[in-house]
Design an enzyme around this catalytic site. Structure first.
Site, PDB file in Angstrom:
ATOM      1  N   ARG A  56      12.868 115.977 135.965  1.00 59.66           N
ATOM      2  CA  ARG A  56      12.758 115.761 134.531  1.00 59.66           C
ATOM      3  C   ARG A  56      11.269 115.719 134.280  1.00 59.66           C
ATOM      4  O   ARG A  56      10.630 114.909 134.655  1.00 59.66           O
ATOM      5  CB  ARG A  56      13.681 114.657 133.801  1.00 59.66           C
ATOM      6  CG  ARG A  56      12.768 114.403 132.648  1.00 59.66           C
ATOM      7  CD  ARG A  56      13.694 113.416 131.702  1.00 59.66           C
ATOM      8  NE  ARG A  56      15.000 114.046 131.467  1.00 59.66           N
ATOM      9  CZ  ARG A  56      15.869 113.463 130.495  1.00 59.66           C
ATOM     10  NH1 ARG A  56      15.426 112.495 129.489  1.00 59.66           N
ATOM     11  NH2 ARG A  56      17.093 113.988 130.123  1.00 59.66           N
ATOM     12  N   HIS A  82      17.288 122.481 128.761  1.00 61.38           N
ATOM     13  CA  HIS A  82      17.881 121.500 129.157  1.00 61.38           C
ATOM     14  C   HIS A  82      19.458 121.808 129.755  1.00 61.38           C
ATOM     15  O   HIS A  82      20.526 121.360 128.858  1.00 61.38           O
ATOM     16  CB  HIS A  82      18.135 120.226 128.140  1.00 61.38           C
ATOM     17  CG  HIS A  82      18.517 119.022 128.396  1.00 61.38           C
ATOM     18  ND1 HIS A  82      18.945 118.468 129.917  1.00 61.38           N
ATOM     19  CD2 HIS A  82      18.685 117.835 127.619  1.00 61.38           C
ATOM     20  CE1 HIS A  82      19.033 117.273 129.863  1.00 61.38           C
ATOM     21  NE2 HIS A  82      19.200 116.754 128.512  1.00 61.38           N
ATOM     22  N   GLN A 112      22.718 119.241 130.180  1.00 62.99           N
ATOM     23  CA  GLN A 112      23.113 119.021 128.855  1.00 62.99           C
ATOM     24  C   GLN A 112      24.092 119.894 128.104  1.00 62.99           C
ATOM     25  O   GLN A 112      25.194 119.712 127.583  1.00 62.99           O
ATOM     26  CB  GLN A 112      22.073 118.770 127.883  1.00 62.99           C
ATOM     27  CG  GLN A 112      22.448 118.220 126.429  1.00 62.99           C
ATOM     28  CD  GLN A 112      23.088 116.880 126.477  1.00 62.99           C
ATOM     29  OE1 GLN A 112      22.569 115.973 126.925  1.00 62.99           O
ATOM     30  NE2 GLN A 112      24.683 116.765 126.019  1.00 62.99           N
ATOM     31  N   ASP A 126      19.503 118.117 117.104  1.00 65.40           N
ATOM     32  CA  ASP A 126      18.540 117.213 118.060  1.00 65.40           C
ATOM     33  C   ASP A 126      17.467 116.531 117.316  1.00 65.40           C
ATOM     34  O   ASP A 126      17.135 116.998 116.305  1.00 65.40           O
ATOM     35  CB  ASP A 126      18.258 118.113 119.283  1.00 65.40           C
ATOM     36  CG  ASP A 126      17.275 117.310 120.490  1.00 65.40           C
ATOM     37  OD1 ASP A 126      17.689 116.354 120.480  1.00 65.40           O
ATOM     38  OD2 ASP A 126      16.705 118.054 121.161  1.00 65.40           O
ATOM     39  N   CYS A 162      22.905 115.757 121.682  1.00 62.97           N
ATOM     40  CA  CYS A 162      22.741 115.205 123.076  1.00 62.97           C
ATOM     41  C   CYS A 162      22.313 113.834 123.003  1.00 62.97           C
ATOM     42  O   CYS A 162      22.551 113.265 124.452  1.00 62.97           O
ATOM     43  CB  CYS A 162      21.576 115.979 123.722  1.00 62.97           C
ATOM     44  SG  CYS A 162      20.007 116.002 122.655  1.00 62.97           S
ATOM     45  N   ARG A 214      28.372 114.740 130.713  1.00 57.71           N
ATOM     46  CA  ARG A 214      27.223 114.853 131.584  1.00 57.71           C
ATOM     47  C   ARG A 214      27.547 114.504 132.907  1.00 57.71           C
ATOM     48  O   ARG A 214      27.275 115.204 133.886  1.00 57.71           O
ATOM     49  CB  ARG A 214      26.115 113.982 131.184  1.00 57.71           C
ATOM     50  CG  ARG A 214      25.439 114.386 129.792  1.00 57.71           C
ATOM     51  CD  ARG A 214      24.618 115.670 129.913  1.00 57.71           C
ATOM     52  NE  ARG A 214      23.732 115.646 130.919  1.00 57.71           N
ATOM     53  CZ  ARG A 214      22.538 114.975 130.588  1.00 57.71           C
ATOM     54  NH1 ARG A 214      21.921 114.627 129.589  1.00 57.71           N
ATOM     55  NH2 ARG A 214      21.353 115.273 131.503  1.00 57.71           N
TER      56      ARG A 214
END
Ligand code: CP
Ligand code: NVA
Length: 308
Positions: free
Chosen positions: A103, A130, A133, A223, A263, A291
């Site tokens: 990440r 991402h 996700q 988001d 998310c 996830r």
């Protein structure tokens, strides 16, 4: 040749569905106590240059459940934080481990890591993408609605890593994708070019009108307005994103029974109201749980041998 998961653009629709099928099976196994230690003796290095709760815990737990081991490397405390080139980190970790999850900020760092590593690299979030996700998101939508093709996916908010990955993932599995974001906060040009190339752009809409995007939607995503690394822009973004909120008025134009996905972490009162969040908490936390299952599927497919 080793395979990586760097962005949704790298996967075909068939590959996405293959991951989701395995994720469903692994979820079933885990729920029913059926052993699935497909990565016995394998180690995943997890590099974090940004904060995380879900990604760290789901990868670490997932590796444990698969019979392997995960180790946490914070950017700050490892030599990465002191400037050791990513090319060298890639070659060192390849000598100890069986996979790397990273990440970080720039997508180019992840691409370079994958280029120099001889083991699979998984993108655990960059400013651009991402993918882990979005695999969990598509898994959740399919669990609820039984299929993905032909459904309308709507995204409200910033044209960020989530928007980029949802657009590509949604279009690849046959969904109609509508995105509403303020002027100046559009998704990445590479993603817009991809969207325009799929069926002549006929399944993709980009608008500043949230109601147009949400109309008839089967699932609405949102988001945060300011992502990790954009903390200094927060005040300006709060001004610019007024109206780009998932609230009762927006839900009223969606299809009855429309799902809501986030998310997480969420900012209630900004991109989503507390009322809508709590009304859809069931599927939002299912999404968070998924996830674990989706990433276990990715790790088995990239790092292990596939179950029969
Ligand atoms: N959604 C997500 O990636 O959460 P974390 O930042 O907690 O990992
Ligand atoms: N867009 C958000 C997602 C967090 C999981 C961020 O990058 O901070």
């Amino acid at each position: 040749m080793k395979k990586d998961l760097l962005k949704m653009l790298d996967l075909t629709g068939e590959e996405i569905l293959e991951i989701l099928d395995l994720a469903d099976q692994l979820k079933y196994n885990q729920r029913h106590g059926i052993p699935h230690t497909y990565l016995q003796g394998k180690t995943l290095a997890m590099i974090f240059e940004k904060n995380s709760t879900r990604t760290r815990v789901s990868f670490e737990t997932g590796m444990f459940q698969l019979g392997g081991h995960a180790l946490f490397l914070s950017g700050k405390e490892s030599q990465i934080g002191r400037g050791e080139p990513i090319e060298d980190t890639a070659r060192v970790l390849s000598r100890y481990c069986d996979g790397i999850m990273i990440r970080t900020f720039g997508q180019e760092e992840v691409e370079k890591l994958a280029q120099y590593a001889s083991i699979p690299v998984i993108n655990g979030l960059t400013d651009f993408a991402h993918p882990c996700q979005v695999l969990a998101d598509l898994m959740t939508v399919r669990e609820h609605l039984a299929h993905l093709d032909g459904l309308k996916l709507c995204f409200i908010g910033d044209g960020n890593n989530m928007a980029n990955s949802l657009i590509v993932g949604g279009l690849k599995v046959g969904m109609e994708v509508a995105v509403a974001c303020p002027k100046g906060y559009e998704p990445d040009q590479q993603v817009l070019d991809f969207a325009a190339s799929v069926d002549g752009g006929s399944r993709f809409t980009l608008t500043t009108d949230v109601f147009e995007a949400a109309k008839g939607a089967d699932v609405i995503f949102t988001d945060v307005w300011a992502s990790m690394g954009q903390e200094e822009e927060r005040a300006r973004r709060i001004r610019d994103f007024q109206g780009f909120q998932v609230n009762a008025a927006l839900m009223a134009v969606a299809k009855p029974g429309c799902l809501v996905q986030h998310c997480l972490p969420a900012h209630r009162g900004e991109e989503i109201t507390a009322e809508v969040f709590e009304a859809h908490a069931g599927e939002i936390f299912e999404e968070a749980e998924n996830r674990l299952h989706a990433q276990k599927a990715v790790m088995v497919l990239l790092m292990g041998k596939q179950p029969d």
